[in-house]
Design a protein around this motif. Structure first.
Motif, PDB file in Angstrom:
ATOM      1  N   GLU A   1      -1.273  13.296 115.054  1.00 18.16           N
ATOM      2  CA  GLU A   1      -1.090  12.844 116.435  1.00 18.16           C
ATOM      3  C   GLU A   1      -0.735  11.362 116.489  1.00 18.16           C
ATOM      4  OE1 GLU A   1      -3.628  12.605 120.621  1.00 18.16           O
ATOM      5  OE2 GLU A   1      -4.412  13.748 118.921  1.00 18.16           O
ATOM      6  N   LYS A   2      -1.439  10.551 115.694  1.00 17.71           N
ATOM      7  CA  LYS A   2      -1.166   9.112 115.685  1.00 17.71           C
ATOM      8  C   LYS A   2       0.221   8.818 115.116  1.00 17.71           C
ATOM      9  CE  LYS A   2      -5.905   7.347 115.404  1.00 17.71           C
ATOM     10  NZ  LYS A   2      -6.884   6.550 114.598  1.00 17.71           N
ATOM     11  N   VAL A   3       0.567   9.519 114.051  1.00 16.36           N
ATOM     12  CA  VAL A   3       1.868   9.281 113.430  1.00 16.36           C
ATOM     13  C   VAL A   3       3.002   9.658 114.379  1.00 16.36           C
ATOM     14  CG1 VAL A   3       3.414   9.975 111.562  1.00 16.36           C
ATOM     15  CG2 VAL A   3       1.002   9.526 111.080  1.00 16.36           C
ATOM     16  N   GLU A   4       2.866  10.782 115.064  1.00 19.90           N
ATOM     17  CA  GLU A   4       3.891  11.202 116.009  1.00 19.90           C
ATOM     18  C   GLU A   4       4.062  10.171 117.121  1.00 19.90           C
ATOM     19  OE1 GLU A   4       6.046  13.590 115.927  1.00 19.90           O
ATOM     20  OE2 GLU A   4       5.298  14.376 114.030  1.00 19.90           O
ATOM     21  N   GLU A   5       2.957   9.599 117.563  1.00 17.71           N
ATOM     22  CA  GLU A   5       3.031   8.581 118.610  1.00 17.71           C
ATOM     23  C   GLU A   5       3.776   7.345 118.107  1.00 17.71           C
ATOM     24  OE1 GLU A   5       2.529   5.376 121.142  1.00 17.71           O
ATOM     25  OE2 GLU A   5       1.591   5.389 119.149  1.00 17.71           O
ATOM     26  N   MET A   6       3.521   6.953 116.846  1.00 23.71           N
ATOM     27  CA  MET A   6       4.211   5.796 116.276  1.00 23.71           C
ATOM     28  C   MET A   6       5.714   6.031 116.186  1.00 23.71           C
ATOM     29  SD  MET A   6       1.693   4.742 113.144  1.00 23.71           S
ATOM     30  CE  MET A   6      -0.062   4.549 113.367  1.00 23.71           C
ATOM     31  N   PHE A   7       6.093   7.219 115.711  1.00 26.48           N
ATOM     32  CA  PHE A   7       7.511   7.501 115.500  1.00 26.48           C
ATOM     33  C   PHE A   7       8.244   7.882 116.784  1.00 26.48           C
ATOM     34  CE2 PHE A   7       6.273   7.357 111.150  1.00 26.48           C
ATOM     35  CZ  PHE A   7       7.430   7.168 110.406  1.00 26.48           C
ATOM     36  N   SER A   8       7.500   8.064 117.848  1.00 21.46           N
ATOM     37  CA  SER A   8       8.140   8.393 119.123  1.00 21.46           C
ATOM     38  C   SER A   8       9.025   7.262 119.625  1.00 21.46           C
ATOM     39  CB  SER A   8       7.069   8.715 120.181  1.00 21.46           C
ATOM     40  OG  SER A   8       6.311   7.539 120.507  1.00 21.46           O
ATOM     41  N   CYS A   9       8.792   6.053 119.129  1.00 20.23           N
ATOM     42  CA  CYS A   9       9.591   4.902 119.584  1.00 20.23           C
ATOM     43  C   CYS A   9      11.066   5.060 119.231  1.00 20.23           C
ATOM     44  CB  CYS A   9       9.042   3.605 119.001  1.00 20.23           C
ATOM     45  SG  CYS A   9       9.077   3.528 117.197  1.00 20.23           S
ATOM     46  N   TYR A  10      11.370   5.847 118.183  1.00 21.31           N
ATOM     47  CA  TYR A  10      12.763   6.035 117.790  1.00 21.31           C
ATOM     48  C   TYR A  10      13.490   7.053 118.675  1.00 21.31           C
ATOM     49  CZ  TYR A  10      11.266   3.755 113.448  1.00 21.31           C
ATOM     50  OH  TYR A  10      10.764   2.870 112.523  1.00 21.31           O
ATOM     51  N   ASP A  11      12.741   7.802 119.481  1.00 19.86           N
ATOM     52  CA  ASP A  11      13.336   8.876 120.269  1.00 19.86           C
ATOM     53  C   ASP A  11      13.468   8.544 121.746  1.00 19.86           C
ATOM     54  OD1 ASP A  11      13.357  10.465 117.959  1.00 19.86           O
ATOM     55  OD2 ASP A  11      11.277  11.051 118.302  1.00 19.86           O
ATOM     56  N   LYS A  12      13.009   7.379 122.133  1.00 12.86           N
ATOM     57  CA  LYS A  12      13.033   7.033 123.552  1.00 12.86           C
ATOM     58  C   LYS A  12      14.459   6.851 124.054  1.00 12.86           C
ATOM     59  CE  LYS A  12       8.490   4.804 123.788  1.00 12.86           C
ATOM     60  NZ  LYS A  12       7.771   3.535 124.030  1.00 12.86           N
ATOM     61  N   GLU A  13      14.729   7.392 125.249  1.00  9.74           N
ATOM     62  CA  GLU A  13      16.030   7.208 125.882  1.00  9.74           C
ATOM     63  C   GLU A  13      15.963   6.033 126.852  1.00  9.74           C
ATOM     64  OE1 GLU A  13      17.295  10.761 127.717  1.00  9.74           O
ATOM     65  OE2 GLU A  13      17.384  11.924 125.857  1.00  9.74           O
ATOM     66  N   VAL A  14      16.998   5.244 126.861  1.00  7.70           N
ATOM     67  CA  VAL A  14      17.069   4.089 127.757  1.00  7.70           C
ATOM     68  C   VAL A  14      18.071   4.385 128.857  1.00  7.70           C
ATOM     69  CG1 VAL A  14      17.553   1.640 127.928  1.00  7.70           C
ATOM     70  CG2 VAL A  14      16.506   2.543 125.857  1.00  7.70           C
ATOM     71  N   LYS A  15      17.632   4.360 130.099  1.00  6.65           N
ATOM     72  CA  LYS A  15      18.504   4.645 131.225  1.00  6.65           C
ATOM     73  C   LYS A  15      19.277   3.398 131.634  1.00  6.65           C
ATOM     74  CE  LYS A  15      15.678   8.382 133.101  1.00  6.65           C
ATOM     75  NZ  LYS A  15      14.941   8.881 134.288  1.00  6.65           N
TER      76      LYS A  15
END
Length: 506
Positions: free
Chosen positions: A480-494
């Motif tokens: 869970e912690k690792v997924e949260e850390m790597f989620s930064c690479y998947d964020k979309e910027v509007k």
């Protein structure tokens, strides 16, 4: 002599002036250490390049490896450009900037602590950085002192102390932005200076072709022209040459003072532009330095019955073929390169030790003002330690640098790179790399089994294998912690979007 002194004084005045100007932009720890994470591509690229190349390369490495490998030493400079600059920016640039911002990490030890959820890694890595950046800093001071002694006839000890005071003033005053802006100014000087030096070295031997002919006959006067080992494609010792390329090129991907530049860059566009600028800069500076060093055998005379003193080769070569005005240019060139490197080392070492060691274990809950005061105090302490080590005439430049780079890159390359890309990387893998990086290089220091550059290269390559091997057999981190850390690479910027043209609004 007057021209040289005038040029040095003008350079000193500009450097200190930039430091004092930037003082108002270093009011808190984020500004002092990271420049507010708003540094543009040209400043970041030049900061990266000038931190990479210093008097260690221009004096120590160019002299020793130009002597040992001849013209093939130029491969080291090419490796520095393609691996140490281009590959580093392409692989690490964006991911470092995104994840460190996401984790609110200002230093490499803090990244280790948060990425691997292990406070011990943070503390241990901060100690490693503070201890083993000192030899590198000392090697830079030694390179500078040799040139100053040649140019002004001064005792090298006073040269070391004077340069240390100057470095301390502008770094303590202005922090990262002072160092970065100075890097841009100094980088421009370096580019012009290295071109002038290479042209003068070749001209002193009758031109490009004649210089190659003379170098081809150094080891054997009866050798056919243009066929000697010193002008061959891979030189007289290709394996040793490969070790130097690995140490000085691949090693940069794990050095905290180099990776730190990616923390500070402004945006995605700046990363792309910085990649190109940094690579071209490295190709000119490093390639030119090692190519220049190849002709040291044509200028330097080995003491009768003795061995070459590698740290003296480049100073003697320059003193033999350059007029006073060009020696002044060279002094500015090496000062520019070295002070940029020194400022980077001082900031990296003092900030990590304050934020990741003292603030964690001993002086907890320091406010920003207290942190800034301690960081500045440690800047002074770090410079003083480096000067003490540099004043020992028995310490060779290349030995000091190889020890520093070998330990730091051997310890950090694997954990940092895999930490950015691989979700299964573990704290145990990072600890194993720390043990390998320190163990191999200290073992070689006290019980030598290879050249210092060779031991450093072995530890760096080992780091890339040890980290995944140990991670695969050690307990896995929280998914869970690792997924949260790597989620930064998947964020979309509007992005804002206009629905109609100006003329349609009527």
């Amino acid at each position: 002599m007057f021209e040289k002194i005038l040029m040095i004084l003008i350079f000193f005045a500009i450097t200190v002036g930039i430091g004092l100007y930037c003082r108002k932009r270093a009011a808190n720890v984020n500004d002092f250490v990271l420049g507010g994470r708003s540094v543009g591509p040209w400043v970041t690229a030049f900061a990266y390049g000038t931190s990479y190349f210093s008097s260690v390369v221009f004096v120590g490495y160019a002299g020793q490896f130009g002597w040992n490998f001849g013209v093939s030493a130029t491969w080291i400079g090419i490796g520095n450009a393609l691996i140490g600059s281009l590959l580093a920016w392409v692989i690490l640039g964006r991911r470092t900037r995104v994840m460190t911002k996401h984790l609110e990490s200002a230093t490499m030890p803090d990244f280790f602590g948060k990425r691997y959820d292990c406070a011990g890694l943070k503390t241990a890595s901060s100690l490693i950085i503070f201890i083993f950046l000192v030899p590198y800093s000392a090697s830079v001071y030694k390179g500078l002192s040799g040139l100053f002694s040649m140019a002004f006839g001064l005792d090298f000890r006073w040269c070391v102390i004077g340069i240390a005071v100057l470095t301390g003033v502008y770094v303590v005053a202005g922090g990262y932005m002072a160092a970065a802006i100075n890097d841009l100014v100094q980088g421009i000087i370096m580019l012009g200076g290295i071109i002038l030096v290479v042209v003068s070295i070749l001209k002193g031997q009758g031109g490009f072709s004649e210089a190659f002919v003379r170098l081809s006959k150094v080891l054997s006067e009866t050798a056919p022209e243009m066929e000697g080992a010193l002008i061959s494609f891979f030189g007289p010792d290709p394996l040793a040459l490969l070790g130097v390329v690995v140490l000085t090129s691949l090693g940069t991907l794990g050095l905290p003072q180099m990776v730190h530049k990616f923390y500070t860059i402004k945006n995605e566009k700046s990363i792309k532009a910085g990649t190109v600028i940094s690579t071209i800069f490295a190709l000119i500076i490093a390639g030119g330095s090692y190519f220049m060093g190849a002709f040291g055998r044509l200028y330097y005379k080995v003491p009768e019955g003795g061995s070459p003193v590698f740290d003296n080769i480049v100073p003697e070569m320059l003193g033999a073929c350059l007029p006073d005005i060009l020696i002044g240019v060279v002094m500015i060139l090496v000062l520019s390169a070295s002070m940029s490197t020194l400022s980077s080392l001082v900031i990296t070492s003092s900030s990590t030790f304050t934020l990741d060691f003292l603030n964690t274990l001993f002086i907890k809950n320091m406010n920003y003002k207290q942190q800034l005061t301690v960081i500045r105090g440690l800047c002074v302490f770090f410079v003083a330690l480096s000067v003490i080590l540099a004043l020992n005439p028995n310490n060779l430049i290349t030995t000091l640098m190889s020890l520093s780079w070998g330990v730091l890159a051997g310890s950090f390359l694997g954990p940092f790179a895999y930490g950015l890309f691989w979700k299964k990387a573990t704290a145990a893998g990072a600890w194993a790399c720390f043990a390998v990086g320190i163990g191999i290089n200290l073992w070689n220091l006290f019980m030598p089994f290879a050249a210092p550059t060779g031991a450093g290269a072995i530890s760096i390559v080992a780091s890339l294998f040890v980290a995944p091997a140990v991670s695969l057999i050690s307990p896995k981190p929280s998914a869970e912690k690792v997924e949260e850390m790597f989620s930064c690479y998947d964020k979309e910027v509007k992005a804002p979007h206009k629905l109609m043209l100006e003329q349609d609004r009527e």
